[in-house]
Design an enzyme around this catalytic site. Structure first.
Site, PDB file in Angstrom:
ATOM      1  N   LYS A  37      14.636 -13.936  52.168  1.00  0.00           N
ATOM      2  CA  LYS A  37      14.920 -13.537  53.776  1.00  0.00           C
ATOM      3  C   LYS A  37      14.568 -14.617  54.737  1.00  0.00           C
ATOM      4  O   LYS A  37      13.558 -15.243  54.622  1.00  0.00           O
ATOM      5  CB  LYS A  37      14.437 -12.245  53.985  1.00  0.00           C
ATOM      6  CG  LYS A  37      13.032 -12.089  53.877  1.00  0.00           C
ATOM      7  CD  LYS A  37      12.439 -10.387  54.206  1.00  0.00           C
ATOM      8  CE  LYS A  37      11.006 -10.150  54.292  1.00  0.00           C
ATOM      9  NZ  LYS A  37      10.669  -8.888  54.102  1.00  0.00           N
ATOM     10  N   TYR A 255      -2.406 -29.534  79.419  1.00  0.00           N
ATOM     11  CA  TYR A 255      -2.169 -28.803  80.326  1.00  0.00           C
ATOM     12  C   TYR A 255      -3.434 -27.938  80.640  1.00  0.00           C
ATOM     13  O   TYR A 255      -3.974 -27.451  79.802  1.00  0.00           O
ATOM     14  CB  TYR A 255      -0.917 -28.043  80.012  1.00  0.00           C
ATOM     15  CG  TYR A 255       0.216 -28.760  80.075  1.00  0.00           C
ATOM     16  CD1 TYR A 255       0.706 -29.108  81.605  1.00  0.00           C
ATOM     17  CD2 TYR A 255       1.107 -29.131  78.799  1.00  0.00           C
ATOM     18  CE1 TYR A 255       1.655 -30.043  81.521  1.00  0.00           C
ATOM     19  CE2 TYR A 255       2.208 -29.535  79.076  1.00  0.00           C
ATOM     20  CZ  TYR A 255       2.647 -30.223  80.287  1.00  0.00           C
ATOM     21  OH  TYR A 255       3.855 -30.976  80.315  1.00  0.00           O
TER      22      TYR A 255
HETATM   23  C1  PLP Z   1       9.930  -9.079  53.160  1.00  0.00           C
HETATM   24  C2  PLP Z   1       9.740  -7.853  52.136  1.00  0.00           C
HETATM   25  C3  PLP Z   1       8.904  -8.069  50.653  1.00  0.00           C
HETATM   26  C4  PLP Z   1       8.131  -9.427  50.506  1.00  0.00           C
HETATM   27  O1  PLP Z   1       6.907  -9.238  51.378  1.00  0.00           O
HETATM   28  P1  PLP Z   1       5.622 -10.316  51.160  1.00  0.00           P
HETATM   29  O2  PLP Z   1       4.489  -9.530  51.870  1.00  0.00           O
HETATM   30  O3  PLP Z   1       6.034 -11.499  51.870  1.00  0.00           O
HETATM   31  O4  PLP Z   1       5.492 -10.359  49.703  1.00  0.00           O
HETATM   32  C5  PLP Z   1       8.985  -7.151  49.995  1.00  0.00           C
HETATM   33  N1  PLP Z   1       9.940  -6.139  50.141  1.00  0.00           N
HETATM   34  C6  PLP Z   1      10.372  -5.850  51.162  1.00  0.00           C
HETATM   35  C7  PLP Z   1      11.156  -4.377  51.292  1.00  0.00           C
HETATM   36  C8  PLP Z   1      10.536  -6.550  52.123  1.00  0.00           C
HETATM   37  O5  PLP Z   1      11.094  -6.511  53.153  1.00  0.00           O
END
Ligand code: PLP
Length: 363
Positions: A37, A255
């Site tokens: 994702k 800055y």
């Molecule tokens: C993003 C996600 C993961 C992965 O989590 P990590 O901490 O990056 O390993 C697993 N399960 C779900 C439902 C997620 O949304």
């Protein structure tokens, strides 16, 4: 677009594969969704798919459109929609492309059952709320969902939940107990573990694990480094010096003049700023590497530049390579260390790498 400005994100497919294999080694009895994702946590969805397509048991994405694009690109392995469907169109796509979809509430289940063509075989992850209180059904809705599904043609059902504190002191015990109580006499497959649970809580591995951050080579734990876990950074965020300044004692940098030189010092100006995705909140002293030497940033991060201390790196001049994070030409800087200094986590740093940063892919 490939620009001559020296900033680059280099993605290592080899590291992605190594990290996926580590997840599989840690949970040898489980299958593993490669969680890609958010554009593979900023690494590029297609780069991750290319690196892992021969060995990932499945890919987990957020948007149905991305899942369909994966199918159209010839990905035949299971594809999981982590938040399920958002529309009737998504429901039809799930059926048409054989996608696996999370169902986290009854409204979503009804939408799916109404919009998917009658008789389409469905693969569903029923999500339970076991204490995170974000998405997921309670035990009463789970019962209703199973009744609604009893009429559907042999849906493949998996029970899942998501841990809120697998990386922390409280761990997974409470949520795991809650899950078992809710699942009752459930005999089918189960999916529970994110990266932290894969690495630390073997009792939660179940049938399908869901590694995300570990694939990209960052640690899910505040107190344990990625290196200690055997992970390899999949992204090297790199740039170079485009300027050098010699400061007299009392001179200020950047800055707001938040950094004041206490002694004569040399600083380098790096072609990387918050518009490239470097965290603006990184304070002076945030780790950075120049020409093989670890040093620290000085002053505020600007939109297109940041400054670093060259006092102990006399050979570094304009053009000297810089590693912002990852395993770069200029040295190794854990993304977790930059994130900790900036009060965030590597997940956010990776996702924030800006579209203007050219990406190069290593083998
Ligand atoms: C993003 C996600 C993961 C992965 O989590 P990590 O901490 O990056 O390993 C697993 N399960 C779900 C439902 C997620 O949304």
């Amino acid at each position: 677009m490939n620009t001559s400005r020296p900033i680059r994100a280099r993605i290592s497919r080899e590291a992605l594969r190594h990290n996926y294999r580590l997840a599989k080694q840690m949970a040898p009895a489980a299958s593993a969704w490669a969680v890609i994702k958010a554009n593979a946590y900023g690494h590029g969805q297609w780069r991750a798919v290319e690196a892992l397509r021969a060995e990932a048991d499945g890919f987990a994405v957020l948007e149905c459109e991305n899942a369909v694009a994966l199918r159209e690109a010839g990905v035949t392995r299971p594809i999981l929609l982590l938040e399920g469907i958002f529309s009737a169109r998504d429901a039809r796509a799930v059926a048409a492309h054989g996608l696996t979809t999370v169902v986290h509430c009854l409204d979503q289940l009804k939408l799916l059952l109404e919009a998917a063509p009658a008789g389409a075989p469905l693969a569903i992850y029923l999500k339970l709320n076991t204490g995170m209180n974000r998405l997921g059904m309670g035990v009463a809705d789970l019962r209703v969902a199973r009744e609604l599904l009893a009429g559907a043609p042999g849906p493949q059902l998996t029970l899942m939940t998501h841990f809120a504190e697998a990386d922390g002191e409280r761990g997974v015990a409470e949520q795991l107990a809650c899950f078992k109580a809710m699942a009752g006499d459930w005999q089918g497959p189960v999916s529970l573990a994110n990266s932290a649970a894969i690495l630390r809580h073997p009792q939660a591995h179940a049938d399908w694990v869901r590694p995300g951050i570990m694939l990209y080579g960052a640690s899910p734990f505040a107190e344990t480094s990625a290196e200690a876990l055997g992970l390899r950074p999949a992204m090297a965020f790199e740039s170079a010096l485009i300027g050098v300044q010699n400061l007299a004692p009392g001179a200020r940098v950047g800055y707001g003049g938040t950094f004041v030189a206490e002694r004569p010092m040399r600083i380098g100006i790096v072609a990387c700023g918050y518009a490239d995705g470097y965290p603006r909140h990184a304070p002076s002293g945030t780790p950075i590497a120049v020409m093989g030497h670890r040093t620290g940033t000085v002053g505020r991060v600007s939109m297109d530049m940041l400054a670093c201390d060259l006092s102990d790196i006399p050979d570094a001049g304009i053009g000297a390579p810089v590693t912002l994070w990852g395993n770069g030409v200029a040295g190794y800087v854990p993304a977790d260390a930059v994130a900790a200094a900036a009060g965030t986590i590597a997940y956010e740093l990776f996702c924030a790498v800006a579209p203007r940063v050219p990406v190069a892919v290593d083998s």
